[in-house]
Design a protein around this motif. Structure first.
Motif, PDB file in Angstrom:
ATOM      1  N   THR A   9       0.822  -1.209   0.000  1.00 18.99           N
ATOM      2  CA  THR A   9       0.000   0.000   0.000  1.00 18.99           C
ATOM      3  C   THR A   9       0.856   1.261   0.000  1.00 18.99           C
ATOM      4  N   THR A  31      -7.651   1.280  -3.152  1.00 17.07           N
ATOM      5  CA  THR A  31      -8.857   0.461  -3.086  1.00 17.07           C
ATOM      6  C   THR A  31      -8.678  -0.826  -3.893  1.00 17.07           C
ATOM      7  N   ALA A  34      -6.436  -3.089  -1.967  1.00 21.06           N
ATOM      8  CA  ALA A  34      -7.147  -3.677  -0.817  1.00 21.06           C
ATOM      9  C   ALA A  34      -8.006  -4.849  -1.255  1.00 21.06           C
ATOM     10  N   VAL A  76      -7.230  -0.049   3.690  1.00 24.52           N
ATOM     11  CA  VAL A  76      -8.341   0.906   3.662  1.00 24.52           C
ATOM     12  C   VAL A  76      -8.110   2.054   4.643  1.00 24.52           C
ATOM     13  N   THR A  77      -7.394   1.796   5.739  1.00 25.77           N
ATOM     14  CA  THR A  77      -7.122   2.875   6.693  1.00 25.77           C
ATOM     15  C   THR A  77      -6.277   3.989   6.066  1.00 25.77           C
ATOM     16  N   ILE A  79      -6.822   5.309   3.274  1.00 28.29           N
ATOM     17  CA  ILE A  79      -7.702   6.186   2.499  1.00 28.29           C
ATOM     18  C   ILE A  79      -8.183   7.372   3.341  1.00 28.29           C
TER      19      ILE A  79
END
Length: 147
Positions: A9, A31, A34, A76-77, A79
């Motif tokens: 990420t 995304t 993820a 996702v964290t 984002i």
């Protein structure tokens, strides 16, 4: 799996930012990571565990679902800061967030293996810096190609 999810990420975050400087593109890439990375690793975990002697299908499914959750939730964290701050600030916040998570995971690894925490922290953060640098270079190279 969580360590590789964080490394992937942060690499994508920096690389796509270097290539596009577009918040929407960075969010879309994270995304996609993820979803795709968590699903593919969960499937691989299920196949691996279901092939092991003495592991039931339900146990294999639990491993797979744990992998899916861990590899989906942590990316996702990353984002959240992208939604709340300007892109350049969000990238710095996310790099600090990733370093904190890697540091904590390194401490856990050190505790389990009963080895020096600094060795694990240094190795994992060094690897992260290398991945981030290469991703930045790759993103900048792609940006130059598109001109």
């Amino acid at each position: 799996g969580i360590t590789s999810g964080i490394l992937t990420t942060t690499g994508v975050l920096v690389g796509v930012n270097a290539a596009t400087s577009s918040t929407v593109s960075v969010i879309a890439a994270i995304t996609a990571i993820a979803v795709a990375d968590s699903c593919s690793d969960a499937f691989g975990m299920y196949m691996s565990k279901s092939g092991e002697r003495g592991v039931s299908r339900s146990q294999a499914m639990r491993y797979a679902l744990g992998t899916l959750a861990g590899k989906f939730i942590f990316p996702v964290t990353f984002i959240v800061p992208l939604l709340l701050f300007p892109l350049s600030t969000a990238v710095i916040i996310n790099l600090a967030w990733g370093a904190c998570i890697l540091g904590l995971l390194s401490l856990e690894q050190a505790g389990v293996s009963q080895k020096s925490a600094w060795m694990f922290i240094g190795r994992n953060l060094g690897l992260a810096v290398g991945i981030i640098a290469l991703s930045r270079i790759a993103g900048a190279w792609v940006a130059r190609l598109s001109v």
